[in-house]
Design an enzyme around this catalytic site. Structure first.
Site, short mmCIF file in Angstrom:
data_model
loop_
_atom_site.label_atom_id
_atom_site.label_comp_id
_atom_site.label_asym_id
_atom_site.label_seq_id
_atom_site.Cartn_x
_atom_site.Cartn_y
_atom_site.Cartn_z
N LYS A 29 -6.13 6.76 -3.64
CA LYS A 29 -5.73 8.06 -3.10
C LYS A 29 -6.43 9.11 -3.98
CE LYS A 29 -2.96 10.50 -0.38
NZ LYS A 29 -3.07 10.56 1.08
N TYR A 38 3.29 1.66 -12.93
CA TYR A 38 4.22 0.65 -13.44
C TYR A 38 4.11 0.46 -14.95
CZ TYR A 38 5.51 -0.77 -8.69
OH TYR A 38 5.99 -0.81 -7.40
N ASP A 66 -2.84 5.43 2.31
CA ASP A 66 -1.88 5.73 3.38
C ASP A 66 -2.49 5.40 4.75
OD1 ASP A 66 -3.65 7.78 2.85
OD2 ASP A 66 -2.24 9.40 3.22
N ASP A 126 1.39 -3.37 -4.52
CA ASP A 126 2.76 -3.84 -4.31
C ASP A 126 3.20 -3.52 -2.88
OD1 ASP A 126 5.14 -4.97 -5.00
OD2 ASP A 126 5.89 -3.25 -6.12
N ASP A 170 3.30 -6.16 0.61
CA ASP A 170 4.56 -6.42 1.31
C ASP A 170 4.43 -6.07 2.79
OD1 ASP A 170 5.93 -7.35 -0.90
OD2 ASP A 170 7.72 -6.16 -0.46
#
Ligand code: ATP
Ligand code: MG
Length: 326
Positions: A167, A120, A199, A223, A227
């Protein structure tokens, strides 16, 4: 010492839920001075800018800020405000409450999301027609800072499980750095932790959220995973959040301005009141924070409830009930 709290309701239901949260704070025995600031769509229309300089300065100089929501101008308002408080950590608890429908009632998670770098950071380019690139920045400094904050948060909020999401098997250098920095902090300070590939973690959070507590994440993973956890506990309507800086912090509900129900007096104030509880905790009023959280829990479980939770109570009814429980 009187603490200065910047209050920025913004647009839509922000104008309803932020005053509700202030009412709850005012019912406590704490010395806060509330100063209101303008921001959002209506301010853009009236004054030609969504975030007037004086509102930015108010947030930058306050001890903490309580923010509601901004509509169309959200990015122009909240991004600079997060910068005004020098936020490096986005803290998002996702917790299921008795009496509220949720997919996983055993969920009690807090995401500690790195808020300044990762994918980001906005370093994108089109290097040739139809070929685009993104530069992902991960630094030892920022990674250590978020890890330290996450471990300390877990420690002071009674969480036994800390997971570092990454990751690093694929993004060997960048997430490798993130993990290495987190591990270094854990070893230096004697914290226990697990690490998990993000993941696989997404799946495990869905299947067995009760095995997790605090999750420390790089920006994008935080993020997405937070959610996902919002879905586990029944949507965005009840979720508070904090943007924490070194000296300052801003607290806001995860939901937006909800134009579909704005002005009707039926918005659920819980997410913003819980954000106010996080504000209290951040400023060192842990007991008051716990009282407010318990009061919200009591009302969520016994009612009254706003229409989003299947009730027919108003914002004012629910707020009064929370104050009553205090
Ligand atoms: P914005 O553009 O400001 O993000 P939005 O239309 O995306 O607004 P959200 O605020 O994100 O709306 O809300 C999504 C849905 O959830 C809407 O239907 C809204 O009415 C509902 N909702 C959100 N917050 C609340 C709340 N506090 N109480 C009741 N319903 C809510
Ligand atoms: Mg929205």
């Amino acid at each position: 010492m009187t603490e200065l709290i910047a209050v920025i309701p913004g647009d839509g239901i922000g104008q309803e839920v932020v005053p509700a949260a202030v009412e709850v704070l005012e019912a406590l025995d704490v010395e806060f001075e509330f100063v209101e600031g303008d921001a959002g769509d209506a301010v853009l229309e009236a004054r030609g800018e969504a975030l007037p300089e004086e509102t930015y300065e108010l947030a930058a100089n306050a001890d903490a800020t309580l923010f509601g929501a901004a509509g169309e101008t959200a990015a122009d308002v909240i991004l600079p405000l997060r910068e005004a408080v020098d936020s490096f950590a986005n803290v998002r608890p996702a917790r299921a409450y008795p009496g509220v429908d949720s997919l996983r009632p055993e969920t009690d998670l807090v995401f500690i999301r790195e808020n300044t770098e990762g994918v980001y950071s906005g370093i994108e380019s089109e290097i040739a027609e139809g070929v685009t690139t993104l530069t992902r920045v991960i630094t030892d400094d920022a990674s250590r800072k978020i890890a330290r904050y996450g471990f300390e948060y877990a420690d002071s909020n009674g969480f036994d499980d800390v997971t570092v999401a990454h990751k690093a098997n694929v993004m060997r250098m960048t997430d490798g750095q993130f993990l290495e920095s987190a591990v270094a902090v854990a070893e230096e300070e004697g914290y226990e932790y697990d690490d998990a590939l993000m993941d696989a973690l997404a799946m495990h959070l869905l299947l067995r959220p009760e095995e997790y507590g605090v999750v420390i994440c790089p920006n994008l993973a935080g993020d997405v995973l937070s959610d996902l956890a919002a879905g586990l506990v029944g949507g965005l309507g009840l979720l508070p959040s904090a943007n924490v800086g070194e000296e300052n912090a801003l607290f806001e509900p995860v939901h937006g301005s909800a134009p579909d129900i704005a002005g009707q007096g039926i918005a659920n104030p819980a997410a913003t009141v819980l954000s106010a509880a996080m504000l209290l905790d951040h400023l060192g009023y842990g007991e008051d924070a716990d009282r407010v959280t318990a009061a919200v829990e009591g009302v969520l479980s016994d009612g009254p409830r706003t229409p989003d939770l299947g009730g027919d109570a108003s914002t004012t009814d629910v707020t009064a009930a929370i104050v009553d429980q205090l």
